[in-house]
Design an enzyme around this catalytic site. Structure first.
Site, PDB file in Angstrom:
ATOM      1  N   ARG A 317     -57.192 112.050 -11.345  1.00 16.08           N
ATOM      2  CA  ARG A 317     -55.895 111.545 -10.790  1.00 16.08           C
ATOM      3  C   ARG A 317     -56.380 111.529  -9.244  1.00 16.08           C
ATOM      4  NH1 ARG A 317     -51.367 114.285 -14.501  1.00 16.08           N
ATOM      5  NH2 ARG A 317     -52.129 113.640 -16.435  1.00 16.08           N
ATOM      6  N   ASP A 337     -54.838 119.341 -24.027  1.00 17.51           N
ATOM      7  CA  ASP A 337     -53.916 118.288 -24.087  1.00 17.51           C
ATOM      8  C   ASP A 337     -53.927 118.364 -25.972  1.00 17.51           C
ATOM      9  OD1 ASP A 337     -52.147 116.270 -23.733  1.00 17.51           O
ATOM     10  OD2 ASP A 337     -53.702 114.939 -22.976  1.00 17.51           O
ATOM     11  N   LYS A 423     -37.872 116.508 -22.677  1.00 17.03           N
ATOM     12  CA  LYS A 423     -38.836 117.423 -22.488  1.00 17.03           C
ATOM     13  C   LYS A 423     -38.456 118.738 -22.386  1.00 17.03           C
ATOM     14  CE  LYS A 423     -40.046 116.990 -17.814  1.00 17.03           C
ATOM     15  NZ  LYS A 423     -40.724 116.853 -16.646  1.00 17.03           N
ATOM     16  N   HIS A 469     -46.086 114.582 -26.751  1.00 20.91           N
ATOM     17  CA  HIS A 469     -47.224 114.983 -25.767  1.00 20.91           C
ATOM     18  C   HIS A 469     -46.986 116.515 -25.458  1.00 20.91           C
ATOM     19  CE1 HIS A 469     -47.699 110.990 -24.006  1.00 20.91           C
ATOM     20  NE2 HIS A 469     -46.446 110.646 -24.452  1.00 20.91           N
TER      21      HIS A 469
HETATM   22 ZN   LIG Z   1     -50.074 112.571 -23.635  1.00 20.54          ZN
END
Ligand SMILES: [Zn+2]
Ligand SMILES: [Zn+2]
Length: 596
Positions: A317, A337, A423, A469
Site C-alpha cells: 500500500r 488475513d 465490524k 474479513h
Molecule cells: Zn478481506
C-alpha cells in the site's frame, strides 16, 4: 500521520469550537511558545498551532534553522513570559483588515488561511504584546501555564502537501499538574528505551533503508526466526480451528481491482499499476479478491459452509514517505488475513470463533488487557449503506450478542461502520499502557454482490453467503514492532532465536561448552557457544545486551559434575543444574509458551 488529520486541525483552529480545560491549556501553551519564538527569532512566520494528545505543536517558518539545542532557551523564555501574568485579550477585525495585518507583519501563512475564511470577522488574541490570529478559547492569564516541556522538532509541509514549503514543527507537552507531566515524561523515557527501531538495530531483527526502499522491511536472521515461530504457531492454530491455508499471487490484472471496486475506492492507497504485455497489472493492496477466487473455483453447497480461508498474505500500500514509521507504518506488509463464508444461521457462531481465536492470540503473546469497539450503522442515515436492512440487523445483532454473551465491555460506535458492513475492532494494551489496534472482524455485503458469490441451499436454490474479513494480529510487521516494544526486546523463550548461550570461563573449557551445546541441541533447544577469548564478566554483559534468556557458565567444577552454572536474563545467578534438568525446565517453558 499528517494529511487529513492536519487539515481538520487547521479548520478547527479558526472556527468557533469547544475545548476541554486541558485542551484549552495545551493550545494556549502553543501561543506562549509562539510568543517566545517571536522574541528570540524575530521575523518568524507562524502557520498553525493546535492542541494534540498530551500537548500541542506549532508549525513555523523560521529565519534561521532550529535545532533541539534551542529548545531549553525557548522554554526558558516561555517561563519568563508566563510568569508575567499577561492576559489573553481577544479582538476582531474585518477580513480585509486581517489581510492587511498579515501583509504588514509578513504573516503569509495566516494570509492564506484568511483567504479560506467565510465569516465576516476574524478574531485575534494578544498576550505579552504577541498577536496571533485564532478563534480561541485560551486560558485567561499566561500564569495559568506552568507544567510544560518542549520535546521534539520535525519537518511538516504547509497544509500537509509535499508541493508546499517545509515548515518547522515544534512539539511540546502540557499538563494541568506537575505530577501528570512527570508521569508522562517517564512514560516517554520508557517508550524510548523500548523503541522497536533502536532495538531492531541493536538485536539485528530487521532493516529498512533508503537503498532497499522506504517502508519496505527486510527481516534479518534473528527477526526472521521470531517471525517463523509466530507463523508456525499461527498456522498450527488455524489448522486446528478449521481454516484452510492459502497462497495467492502478489499481482493481478487491474481489471480484477476494477471488479472488486478497489481501483476506484482505494486508488490513493495503491501502488501505480505496471504493464505486462500491454495489460495493466496491480500489486495487491488486499487479499480479499483472491480468496473470493478460491471460493468461486468450484460450485459451493450449503454443506460446504462455513468455509474459512486463511493466508499470511503480503500486500503493498502506498503511504507518504513522511507517514512511514519503522515497522508500524510501512509500504509492504503481511496480513494475517482470513475470509469466512457462511450462511446466515452460522454467522453468530463464526464471529464467536473469531473472538475466541483473538483471545487465544492475546493470551499467548501476553496482552491481558484489550479494548473493543463495535462499529455500527448511523441509525439516522441508513440509506448510505450497501446491503439489505435485514442483513445489517442480523450482522449487527450477531456482533453484539457475541460481545454481550461473553460480558466483554465495548464501545458502540454509531455511524462508524464501513458502507459495506459493521465490524468489531480490538486494541490491546501493552506493558506500559499504550493501546495498539490489532484485530478486525468485518462483515462485507459488497464483495459477495460484486463477485456474484453464491451457494446452493438445501432448497436447491442459489443463496448469497455472508462474508467476513478477519485479521487477528493485523500485520506481521506491525505486530512484530508492537511485540518488540511490549517485551522491550526480552523475547520469551519460545520465540527467542538463541535460547541459551554457553559461556566458558576460559579457553580450557571450550570442549565441555561444545558438549553442552550439543546436548541441548539434541533436545531441540537453540544453544550457542561463546568462543571469544574475553573475560567471563564481558561474556555475561554481552549475553545480557543480546537479551539471551539463559546464560550457562561452564568451568572445571561444571565439567567434572556434568552441570552448568545457570544465569537468567535480568535475574542473575540461579545456581548449578545438570544439563538434563536444565533442558527439562527450558522445554517446559517453551511448551507453555510462557512469556516471562
Ligand atoms: Zn478481506
Ligand atoms: Zn489560539
Amino acid at each position: 500521520m499528517i494529511e487529513a488529520e492536519e487539515l481538520s486541525l487547521e479548520a478547527e483552529q479558526f472556527q468557533a469550537r469547544q475545548l476541554s480545560s486541558v485542551e484549552t491549556l495545551r493550545h494556549s501553551t502553543a501561543h506562549l511558545m509562539a510568543s517566545a519564538i517571536d522574541v528570540l527569532f524575530p521575523g518568524t512566520k507562524f502557520a498553525i498551532g493546535p492542541h494534540v494528545e498530551h500537548g500541542f505543536y506549532y508549525d513555523m517558518d523560521l529565519p534561521t534553522p532550529l535545532t533541539e539545542a534551542d529548545l531549553p532557551r525557548i522554554e526558558e523564555k516561555m517561563r519568563e513570559i508566563a510568569k508575567g501574568n499577561h492576559k489573553f485579550e481577544r479582538s476582531a477585525m474585518s477580513r480585509e483588515d486581517a489581510k492587511k495585518w498579515a501583509a504588514d507583519n509578513g504573516q503569509i501563512y495566516k494570509a492564506e488561511l484568511i483567504d479560506g475564511f467565510t465569516t465576516p470577522d476574524v478574531s485575534f488574541y494578544k498576550h505579552a504584546g504577541f498577536v496571533d490570529m485564532c478563534a480561541g478559547p485560551h486560558v485567561n492569564y499566561s500564569s495559568k501555564i506552568k507544567h510544560f516541556k518542549l520535546t521534539t522538532i520535525a519537518g511538516a509541509y504547509w497544509r500537509g502537501d509535499e508541493k508546499n514549503a517545509m515548515l518547522t514543527r515544534v512539539y511540546g507537552l502540557a499538563f494541568e499538574s506537575k505530577e501528570e507531566l512527570e508521569a508522562h515524561l517517564k512514560l516517554l523515557e520508557e517508550a524510548a528505551r523500548r523503541d522497536h527501531r533502536r532495538l531492531g538495530k541493536d538485536l539485528e531483527l530487521f532493516s529498512i533503508t533508503q537503498e532497499y526502499g522506504g517502508g519496505l522491511v527486510t527481516w534479518l536472521p534473528n527477526g526472521a526466526f521470531i517471525r517463523k515461530q509466530i507463523e508456525d504457531f499461527w498456522r498450527e492454530q488455524h489448522l486446528a480451528n478449521g481454516y484452510e491455508i492459502l497462497f495467492t499471487p502478489h499481482v493481478a490484472p487491474l481489471t480484477l481491482w476494477d471488479r472488486s471496486g478497489h481501483n476506484s475506492h482505494y486508488r490513493d492507497s495503491m501502488f501505480a499499476p505496471m504493464e505486462v504485455e500491454g495489460q495493466p497489472h496491480q500489486l495487491k493492496p488486499m487479499n480479499c479478491p483472491f480468496h473470493i477466487g478460491v471460493y468461486k473455483n468450484r460450485q459451493k453447497s450449503y454443506r460446504d459452509l462455513p468455509i474459512r480461508y486463511a493466508e499470511l498474505g503480503t500486500v503493498y500500500r502506498y503511504e507518504r514517505s513522511g507517514a512511514l514509521h519503522g515497522l508500524m507504518r510501512v509500504r509492504g506488509f503481511t496480513q494475517d488475513d482470513a475470509h469466512i463464508f457462511c450462511t446466515r444461521d452460522q454467522l453468530e457462531q463464526e464471529i464467536s470463533g473469531c473472538i475466541d481465536f483473538a483471545q487465544l492470540m492475546y493470551s499467548t503473546f501476553g496482552f491481558p488487557d484489550y479494548k473493543v469497539e463495535l462499529s455500527v450503522r448511523d441509525p439516522k442515515n441508513k440509506g448510505k449503506y450497501l446491503g439489505s436492512d435485514a442483513d445489517w440487523e442480523l450482522a449487527e445483532s450477531s456482533l453484539t450478542k457475541v460481545l454481550d454473551g461473553r460480558k466483554i465491555p465495548y464501545k458502540r460506535m454509531e455511524g462508524e461502520a464501513a458502507f459495506y458492513g459493521p465490524k468489531i475492532d480490538v486494541k490491546v494494551v501493552d506493558a506500559i499502557g499504550r493501546v495498539w489496534q490489532l484485530t478486525t472482524i468485518q462483515l462485507d455485503f459488497n464483495l459477495p454482490e460484486r463477485f456474484d458469490l453464491h451457494y446452493i441451499g438445501a432448497d436447491n436454490a442459489q443463496h448469497r453467503p455472508f462474508m467476513v474479513h478477519r485479521a487477528l494480529l493485523g500485520s506481521l510487521e506491525r505486530f512484530f514492532g508492537i511485540l518488540i516494544e511490549h517485551y522491550a526486546g526480552d523475547f520469551p523463550l519460545w520465540l527467542a532465536p538463541v535460547q541459551a548461550k554457553v559461556l566458558p570461563i576460559s579457553e580450557k573449557f571450550l570442549a565441555y561448552g561444545e558438549e553442552v551445546v550439543k546436548q541441548l541441541k539434541a533436545k531441540g533447544l537453540r544453544a550457542k557457544l561463546d568462543t571469544s577469548d574475553e573475560k567471563l564478566g564481558y561474556k555475561i554483559r554481552k549475553a545480557e545486551l543480546e537479551k539471551v534468556c539463559y546464560q550457562l557458565v561452564v568451568g572445571g567444577k561444571e565439567a567434572d559434575s556434568g552441570t552448568v552454572g545457570v544465569r537468567r536474563r535480568h535475574q542473575g545467578d540461579l545456581g548449578a543444574l545438570s544439563i538434563d534438568d536444565l533442558a527439562v525446565q527450558m522445554l517446559d517453558e517453551v511448551a507453555k509458551r510462557s512469556h516471562v
